[in-house]
Scaffold this motif. Structure first.
Motif, mmCIF file in Angstrom:
data_model
loop_
_atom_site.group_PDB
_atom_site.id
_atom_site.type_symbol
_atom_site.label_atom_id
_atom_site.label_comp_id
_atom_site.label_asym_id
_atom_site.label_seq_id
_atom_site.Cartn_x
_atom_site.Cartn_y
_atom_site.Cartn_z
ATOM 1 N N GLY A 181 26.377 -10.239 -2.126
ATOM 2 C CA GLY A 181 25.932 -11.511 -1.247
ATOM 3 C C GLY A 181 25.536 -12.526 -2.271
ATOM 4 O O GLY A 181 25.562 -13.615 -1.714
ATOM 5 N N ARG A 182 24.757 -12.114 -3.384
ATOM 6 C CA ARG A 182 24.139 -13.109 -4.221
ATOM 7 C C ARG A 182 25.560 -13.971 -4.861
ATOM 8 O O ARG A 182 25.462 -15.188 -4.961
ATOM 9 N N THR A 183 26.574 -13.323 -5.110
ATOM 10 C CA THR A 183 27.868 -14.075 -5.760
ATOM 11 C C THR A 183 28.353 -14.940 -4.626
ATOM 12 O O THR A 183 28.766 -16.028 -4.963
ATOM 13 N N LYS A 184 28.616 -14.284 -3.434
ATOM 14 C CA LYS A 184 29.001 -15.324 -2.345
ATOM 15 C C LYS A 184 28.202 -16.567 -2.060
ATOM 16 O O LYS A 184 28.722 -17.586 -1.616
ATOM 17 N N ALA A 185 26.915 -16.110 -1.893
ATOM 18 C CA ALA A 185 25.966 -17.341 -1.726
ATOM 19 C C ALA A 185 26.175 -18.378 -2.865
ATOM 20 O O ALA A 185 26.014 -19.623 -2.357
ATOM 21 N N SER A 186 26.157 -18.047 -4.009
ATOM 22 C CA SER A 186 26.285 -18.992 -5.112
ATOM 23 C C SER A 186 27.537 -19.646 -4.751
ATOM 24 O O SER A 186 27.525 -21.173 -5.159
ATOM 25 N N ASP A 187 28.848 -18.980 -4.516
ATOM 26 C CA ASP A 187 30.019 -19.786 -4.156
ATOM 27 C C ASP A 187 29.907 -20.995 -3.171
ATOM 28 O O ASP A 187 30.476 -21.959 -3.197
ATOM 29 N N LEU A 188 29.067 -20.626 -2.034
ATOM 30 C CA LEU A 188 28.993 -21.407 -1.082
ATOM 31 C C LEU A 188 28.041 -22.642 -1.527
ATOM 32 O O LEU A 188 28.376 -23.720 -1.062
#
Length: 608
Positions: A181-188
């Protein structure tokens, strides 16, 4: 030749254009908003005191945003996505436990009706039947939202994602899902998506630092940090927070505030209040109901040939001559200087009077990205002006081809409410000051003065009727009724919702507050047995109706009016009689058409 006035903008035209710019006309692209709602069982728990569940509150907010988008900015894109569901519904069904209820598209009446079906106890049953509650993977949900954005081929000027949840640890300690979740939020966030958390109340409190602090976008202002830590317990608080975050704070223009030679502060000009208007009607083709576009073309009056923009010139009659100018020449005389704001000096606040306010003010805020150190210098200037109760006097040129104006920069300190929500931001209010030409000298009529006893009685009435005014507490009843009618037609409602006219005076409450003061004031002002509501009897005329004498305009006086450009002071009947008397042919009956005909006749008769 076209009139010069048709091209040369005056101040009123500039204000109208600025109002259009303040409404968002200059921004290219569309805004987009994705609601990412937690569908876990905890969201459907009702409070014991009868308050709605967190899910019901969220659906009411989503419905409110949908309707506001339809009325104010229907071209914006909105989506509704649920995560933590048992059923899965998303493009290509790539993600489990993610249910895309609405794709990223323009809001419409059908979507509002579908959101209405999810409200209340029946809505909770429909949600349980349609989606259910299952496992949670916030990373998959964010990944699905990223795909919604990537599938849009339109240009998006602003991308925002709002997460609604009452669980501060959605994965219950699963480190793999947390990391995903942290990785995908950073990508967004790297793609320009602003992630906001609308966390709701839960037993024991909501701890943002437990997980969601790494998910959301850091606040632009440190004062917003405290707001992000407070959960929403009431529907009104949640609506206010969503309303504050759903729209991008658009800058009208960016420019430099010059404090001295080589000392520039980058600032942005914002509009804090824009007049709300009904949307203009759209012309449709009667057979297909498709929108039509209108085009304006200029033709030669004698040959009928189409004229190109390069063949047009601007002209204005000044005195006895017709001044003709090229378009480039008009542009050059309109330009004073490049856009910017230049400090002239400082004055105490007592020098700024109420009658100096001649048009709506704008707001000034630093732009750190344009010039490093602007925020620090701006804050120091703001703090110093506020401490010494001074305002800054500046010369302000908003845009190219705009005339410069004198403005007063009035300091404004930040104010917050009990929930740490910002009421007023810190910055300068830009007050436009009048020129000497704008100030009028009024001859006050000689009226009888009130006695001291009458003045004291009126002071008591004013004191009794005082109340704390807040502009956001009063809605425009005409606009509200207009949109309620449109909403009723679009949603096939039996009748539109009733609106409360908040600007109607509360007569009963006023009478209770005043008591006998009104009658006492009447006794002091009016004579005995006098009723101010009755109209005085009309006086009868002794003779027949007298006709106004006909005003004739001699030729010498007409010539003087033409030479001095004062024909506009004459009335339409006088101008018509003048046209008949001197044999001027005119096809129109409007005042400007009569004036143009007389001027043309004058040049033909006396100048040739």
């Amino acid at each position: 030749m076209a009139e010069w006035n048709a091209y040369y903008r005056n101040e009123d035209d500039e204000e109208e254009q600025e109002e259009g710019e303040q409404s968002g006309g200059m921004v290219t692209g569309r805004d987009s908003l994705v609601f990412l709602v937690d569908a876990s069982k905890e969201m459907f728990i009702k409070e014991e005191d009868g308050k709605p569940s967190n899910f019901d509150m969220t659906m009411q907010v989503v419905r409110s945003v949908y309707t506001s988008k339809i009325t104010s900015s229907y071209r914006d894109l909105v989506a509704l996505v649920f995560y933590g569901t048992e059923q899965s519904k998303n493009p290509r069904n790539s993600f489990k436990h993610v249910y895309v209820y609405h794709d990223l598209d323009e809001p419409g009446a059908k979507r509002v009706q579908e959101v209405d079906e999810l409200r209340g106890s029946k809505g909770a049953q429909l949600a349980a039947k349609t989606m259910g509650s299952g496992e949670t993977s916030l990373g998959d949900a964010l990944w699905c939202c990223a795909n919604l954005y990537s599938d849009i081929k339109l240009r998006l000027s602003h991308k925002r994602l709002m997460i609604f949840t009452c669980r501060d640890d959605p994965h219950e300690g699963d480190s793999v899902k947390d990391r995903q979740g942290r990785t995908k939020a950073s990508d967004l966030r790297d793609t320009g998506v602003i992630i906001n958390l609308m966390h709701l109340m839960k037993p024991g409190g909501f701890d943002v630092s437990l997980y969601f602090r790494d998910i959301i976008t850091p606040p632009e202002d440190e004062s917003d940090l405290g707001l992000q830590l407070e959960p929403c317990a009431k529907l009104e608080d949640l609506q206010n927070r969503v309303r504050a975050k759903e729209k991008k704070k658009r800058v009208l223009n960016r420019l430099n505030l010059c404090l001295g030679e080589g000392i520039n502060v980058a600032v942005g000009v914002y509009s804090t209040a824009v007049p709300a208007r009904k949307p203009p009607p759209i012309k449709l083709y009667r057979e297909t109901n498709e929108p039509v576009r209108s085009k304006t073309r200029v033709f030669h009056t004698q040959t009928g040939s189409l004229l190109l923009p390069s063949e047009l010139k601007k002209a204005q009659v000044y005195g006895k001559k017709q001044i003709v100018m090229e378009t480039d020449e008009v542009d050059s005389i309109k330009k004073f200087e490049d856009p910017g704001m230049f400090l002239i000096g400082f004055k105490p606040m007592e020098k700024l009077k109420l009658h100096h306010h001649v048009r709506p003010a704008v707001f000034l805020y630093p732009e750190e990205d344009d010039v490093k150190g602007s925020s620090c210098l701006f804050s120091a200037l703001l703090k110093r002006c506020s401490e010494r109760n001074m305002f800054a006097l500046c010369r302000f040129t908003a845009r190219r081809n705009y005339s410069p104006r004198f403005v007063a920069l009035v300091p404004q300190e930040e104010e917050s409410d009990e929930g740490k929500g910002q009421i007023t931001p810190a910055g300068f209010n830009v007050i436009y000051l009048p020129f000497a030409d704008d100030i009028r000298t009024l001859d006050a009529p000689q009226l009888p003065c009130a006695s001291q006893e009458q003045v004291d009685k009126m002071k008591q009435i004013v004191t009794k009727l005082r109340f704390k005014y807040r502009s956001d507490a009063f809605e425009n009843p005409a606009i509200q009724q207009h949109f309620r009618n449109l909403e009723a037609l679009a949603l096939d409602m039996v009748a539109p919702e009733d609106i409360e006219d908040l600007i109607m005076p509360k007569v009963d409450q006023i009478d209770t507050r005043l008591g006998p003061l009104v009658q006492e004031f009447k006794d002091l002002v009016y004579p005995a047995n006098y009723n101010p509501e009755t109209k005085p009897a009309a006086k009868r005329k002794t003779g027949g109706a007298e006709k106004k004498p006909k005003v004739e305009l001699p030729e010498d006086e007409l010539r003087a009016h033409v030479q001095n450009s004062t024909l506009g002071k004459l009335t339409v009947p006088v101008l018509k009689d003048a046209c008949k008397k001197f044999g001027v042919r005119t096809t129109g009956t409007k005042k400007q058409e009569l004036i143009d005909a007389l001027i043309a006749q004058y040049f033909t008769k006396f100048m040739l």
